[in-house]
Write an enzyme that holds these catalytic residues in place. Structure first.
Site, mmCIF file in Angstrom:
data_model
loop_
_atom_site.group_PDB
_atom_site.id
_atom_site.type_symbol
_atom_site.label_atom_id
_atom_site.label_comp_id
_atom_site.label_asym_id
_atom_site.label_seq_id
_atom_site.Cartn_x
_atom_site.Cartn_y
_atom_site.Cartn_z
ATOM 1 N N ILE A 157 38.126 -43.562 8.679
ATOM 2 C CA ILE A 157 38.871 -44.454 9.563
ATOM 3 C C ILE A 157 40.101 -43.740 10.113
ATOM 4 O O ILE A 157 40.384 -43.794 11.315
ATOM 5 C CB ILE A 157 39.267 -45.751 8.834
ATOM 6 C CG1 ILE A 157 38.018 -46.557 8.467
ATOM 7 C CG2 ILE A 157 40.207 -46.592 9.703
ATOM 8 C CD1 ILE A 157 38.297 -47.761 7.589
ATOM 9 N N CYS A 205 44.617 -45.896 3.699
ATOM 10 C CA CYS A 205 44.375 -45.313 2.379
ATOM 11 C C CYS A 205 43.854 -46.363 1.399
ATOM 12 O O CYS A 205 44.098 -47.567 1.569
ATOM 13 C CB CYS A 205 45.668 -44.717 1.832
ATOM 14 S SG CYS A 205 47.058 -45.872 1.839
ATOM 15 N N ARG A 234 45.170 -51.711 2.385
ATOM 16 C CA ARG A 234 45.220 -52.716 1.332
ATOM 17 C C ARG A 234 46.619 -53.297 1.294
ATOM 18 O O ARG A 234 47.610 -52.569 1.465
ATOM 19 C CB ARG A 234 44.866 -52.104 -0.033
ATOM 20 C CG ARG A 234 43.396 -51.736 -0.176
ATOM 21 C CD ARG A 234 42.519 -52.978 -0.236
ATOM 22 N NE ARG A 234 41.106 -52.680 -0.432
ATOM 23 C CZ ARG A 234 40.207 -52.590 0.542
ATOM 24 N NH1 ARG A 234 40.606 -52.742 1.803
ATOM 25 N NH2 ARG A 234 38.943 -52.339 0.286
ATOM 26 N N ASP A 258 46.859 -56.603 8.702
ATOM 27 C CA ASP A 258 45.598 -57.312 8.494
ATOM 28 C C ASP A 258 45.394 -57.614 7.015
ATOM 29 O O ASP A 258 44.445 -58.297 6.655
ATOM 30 C CB ASP A 258 44.422 -56.487 9.021
ATOM 31 C CG ASP A 258 43.105 -57.245 8.959
ATOM 32 O OD1 ASP A 258 43.049 -58.359 9.529
ATOM 33 O OD2 ASP A 258 42.146 -56.757 8.332
ATOM 34 N N GLU A 263 45.874 -62.474 -1.095
ATOM 35 C CA GLU A 263 45.071 -63.040 -0.015
ATOM 36 C C GLU A 263 44.210 -64.186 -0.515
ATOM 37 O O GLU A 263 43.589 -64.056 -1.573
ATOM 38 C CB GLU A 263 44.195 -61.942 0.613
ATOM 39 C CG GLU A 263 45.015 -60.848 1.254
ATOM 40 C CD GLU A 263 44.200 -59.647 1.694
ATOM 41 O OE1 GLU A 263 44.764 -58.786 2.395
ATOM 42 O OE2 GLU A 263 43.011 -59.545 1.306
ATOM 43 N N HIS A 285 42.727 -60.593 7.305
ATOM 44 C CA HIS A 285 41.818 -59.598 6.711
ATOM 45 C C HIS A 285 40.463 -59.602 7.432
ATOM 46 O O HIS A 285 39.412 -59.766 6.812
ATOM 47 C CB HIS A 285 41.626 -59.852 5.212
ATOM 48 C CG HIS A 285 41.190 -58.621 4.465
ATOM 49 N ND1 HIS A 285 41.596 -58.339 3.193
ATOM 50 C CD2 HIS A 285 40.378 -57.591 4.822
ATOM 51 C CE1 HIS A 285 41.052 -57.193 2.781
ATOM 52 N NE2 HIS A 285 40.312 -56.719 3.771
#
Length: 318
Positions: A157, A205, A234, A258, A263, A285
């Protein structure tokens, strides 16, 4: 063969998951929380999970389990040592959402960089129609071209983000948290250099002891006041309280998130107090969740199960 799909809705109800019925009897559950997990898996051979905890407490009364497949890349929810001891194989899926997450990274960055919420409201509130000139740009915005784009996490990514940022005319630099990156296409710098030089800093990461709270009060204080922070990695990589204080004090210009420490967002997360979308945008997310990515995810899990039943290892972690 009995299969339990513990979090069927985690891939979206618009995605067909009946393919797993090719392998046997399938029980589908909309969602599964920790307290329900043990009961749902006690008689099954294969578990397909996402966030449901897979550990001794939830698996001790499930003697038939032979394979756990993640509807994800991450496997923080699985006690790998326990599974190894039990002889339970664990498989995940890699790289299914690379394009989607990279795309969302730029959606967040451009939304903030060009103050799009302000200008959208300006038109819809009638202010634009009431003015006597053709244009309005009362909140100045800048170009990506010529900016320094910093990256933490130069995996698939991160590399795609770097490639897109370069196409926009950015200089790309990155920091390797482990110091073991093999990437040579872009300049590798220290953490201090990354924080000081980045106009946009994006995080890609994994979460580990090295990256937890990697962006904290001290790190934020070293960033440019004009900097944008983008976290699609994260949640706990960024200390949410410290980020709230940095945004409120103007320590950095804006952030696009995001992911969050907890969460869904917790009631006591101070970031929930910031309603100014020019300063902060939070999405639920969903960066990974394009239709194409979710279809790839289900297809890859299917292939993992198929390979296991043929006695082949595919994407096996333990």
């Amino acid at each position: 063969m009995k299969i339990a799909v513990l979090e069927r809705n985690s891939v979206g109800t618009d995605i067909d998951v009946t393919c797993f019925e090719d392998f046997g009897e399938v029980a589908y559950y909309r969602n599964t929380v920790a307290a329900d997990t043990a009961e749902k898996v006690k008689d099954v051979d294969i578990i397909i999970a996402n966030k449901a905890p897979m550990n001794e407490e939830t698996l001790k009364d499930a003697p038939n389990v032979k394979l756990i497949c993640e509807f994800a890349t991450g496997f923080d929810n699985i006690d790998l040592e326990y599974c190894k001891k039990r002889g339970i194989k664990v498989a995940n899926v890699k790289d299914y959402s690379t394009a989607a997450v990279a795309q969302h990274t730029f959606a967040l960055a451009l939304y903030l960089l060009e103050h799009l919420p302000h200008y959208d409201t300006y038109v819809k509130d009638g202010a634009y129609g009431a003015q006597d000139r053709f244009s309005n740009f009362d909140l100045p915005f800048t170009e990506l071209a010529g900016k320094t784009w910093g990256i933490i996490g130069m995996g698939n990514i991160g590399r795609m983000v770097a490639k897109i940022a370069t196409a926009f005319g950015c200089k790309v630099i990155f920091h390797s948290v482990t110091g073991k990156s093999t990437c040579t296409e872009y300049e590798q710098v220290s953490k201090d250099e990354l924080l000081a030089q980045s106009d946009i800093l994006s995080l890609h990461c994994p979460l580990s002891d090295l990256t937890r709270d990697f962006i904290d009060k001290e790190a934020l204080s070293r960033m440019k006041k004009s900097a944008l922070l983008i976290n699609v990695a994260r949640g706990p990589v960024v200390n949410n309280t410290d980020l709230y204080e940095a945004l409120e004090s103007g320590e950095i210009a804006a952030a696009g998130l995001d992911v969050l420490e907890k969460e869904p967002i917790a009631a006591d997360n101070p970031l929930g107090k910031i309603w100014d979308s020019n300063k902060l945008i939070i999405t639920p997310h969903m960066a990974w969740a394009s239709v194409e990515a979710r279809e790839r995810l289900v297809n890859e899990v299917y292939k993992n199960v198929e390979a296991f039943l043929k006695g082949e290892d595919r994407n096996i972690i333990v």
